[in-house]
Design a protein around this motif. Structure first.
Motif, mmCIF file in Angstrom:
data_model
loop_
_atom_site.group_PDB
_atom_site.id
_atom_site.type_symbol
_atom_site.label_atom_id
_atom_site.label_comp_id
_atom_site.label_asym_id
_atom_site.label_seq_id
_atom_site.Cartn_x
_atom_site.Cartn_y
_atom_site.Cartn_z
ATOM 1 N N PHE A 192 -3.419 -38.307 15.012
ATOM 2 C CA PHE A 192 -3.059 -36.900 14.835
ATOM 3 C C PHE A 192 -2.710 -36.246 16.175
ATOM 4 C CE2 PHE A 192 -4.105 -32.358 14.168
ATOM 5 C CZ PHE A 192 -3.107 -32.089 13.246
ATOM 6 N N PHE A 193 -3.482 -36.530 17.210
ATOM 7 C CA PHE A 193 -3.154 -35.974 18.531
ATOM 8 C C PHE A 193 -1.818 -36.508 19.040
ATOM 9 C CE2 PHE A 193 -7.791 -34.964 19.133
ATOM 10 C CZ PHE A 193 -7.596 -33.598 19.180
ATOM 11 N N GLY A 194 -1.502 -37.744 18.721
ATOM 12 C CA GLY A 194 -0.194 -38.294 19.090
ATOM 13 C C GLY A 194 0.936 -37.551 18.394
ATOM 14 N N ILE A 195 0.729 -37.218 17.123
ATOM 15 C CA ILE A 195 1.731 -36.457 16.374
ATOM 16 C C ILE A 195 1.913 -35.078 16.993
ATOM 17 C CG2 ILE A 195 2.190 -35.327 14.158
ATOM 18 C CD1 ILE A 195 0.793 -37.782 12.832
ATOM 19 N N ILE A 196 0.820 -34.391 17.267
ATOM 20 C CA ILE A 196 0.900 -33.060 17.884
ATOM 21 C C ILE A 196 1.618 -33.144 19.228
ATOM 22 C CG2 ILE A 196 -0.444 -31.209 18.966
ATOM 23 C CD1 ILE A 196 -2.506 -31.568 16.775
ATOM 24 N N THR A 197 1.280 -34.137 20.014
ATOM 25 C CA THR A 197 1.891 -34.289 21.329
ATOM 26 C C THR A 197 3.406 -34.470 21.212
ATOM 27 O OG1 THR A 197 -0.122 -35.247 22.231
ATOM 28 C CG2 THR A 197 1.911 -35.669 23.443
ATOM 29 N N ARG A 198 3.832 -35.403 20.340
ATOM 30 C CA ARG A 198 5.268 -35.685 20.204
ATOM 31 C C ARG A 198 6.037 -34.530 19.574
ATOM 32 N NH1 ARG A 198 3.094 -40.286 18.386
ATOM 33 N NH2 ARG A 198 3.610 -39.813 16.224
ATOM 34 N N GLN A 199 5.477 -33.928 18.528
ATOM 35 C CA GLN A 199 6.241 -32.960 17.751
ATOM 36 C C GLN A 199 6.046 -31.511 18.193
ATOM 37 O OE1 GLN A 199 5.449 -33.623 13.604
ATOM 38 N NE2 GLN A 199 6.218 -35.710 13.665
ATOM 39 N N ASP A 258 2.042 -29.191 4.229
ATOM 40 C CA ASP A 258 2.638 -30.355 3.577
ATOM 41 C C ASP A 258 1.959 -31.653 4.036
ATOM 42 O OD1 ASP A 258 4.503 -31.563 1.842
ATOM 43 O OD2 ASP A 258 5.788 -32.073 3.537
ATOM 44 N N ALA A 259 0.678 -31.550 4.342
ATOM 45 C CA ALA A 259 -0.045 -32.708 4.881
ATOM 46 C C ALA A 259 -0.188 -33.806 3.836
ATOM 47 C CB ALA A 259 -1.420 -32.281 5.364
ATOM 48 N N LYS A 260 -0.059 -35.024 4.279
ATOM 49 C CA LYS A 260 -0.262 -36.215 3.447
ATOM 50 C C LYS A 260 -1.385 -37.024 4.101
ATOM 51 C CE LYS A 260 3.868 -35.815 1.187
ATOM 52 N NZ LYS A 260 4.132 -34.466 1.552
#
Length: 66
Positions: free
Chosen positions: A5-12, A39-41
């Protein structure tokens, strides 16, 4: 899962962002998480527990040969 999740936040959200203050950064992250949750999965494991545990066991065996 937290690391993913932190990787997603960092990238996006953060990677190319410019923040004038800590408060600005916090507000940006809060907005992102709010929108993400709309829209979380759920994360889905693609490997079985047996596969992952077997892989860990093999790696431990390899790393003990010094």
């Amino acid at each position: 899962m937290v690391e993913i999740f932190f990787g997603i936040i960092t990238r996006q959200c953060l990677k190319r962002g410019t923040f004038s203050s800590v408060k600005d950064l916090e507000e940006t992250m809060e907005r992102y998480i709010e929108n993400y949750n709309k829209d979380a999965k759920p994360f889905t494991w693609t490997k079985s527990a047996e596969y992952l545990l077997g892989k860990m066991k093999r790696k431990q065996t390899i790393n003990t040969e010094h």
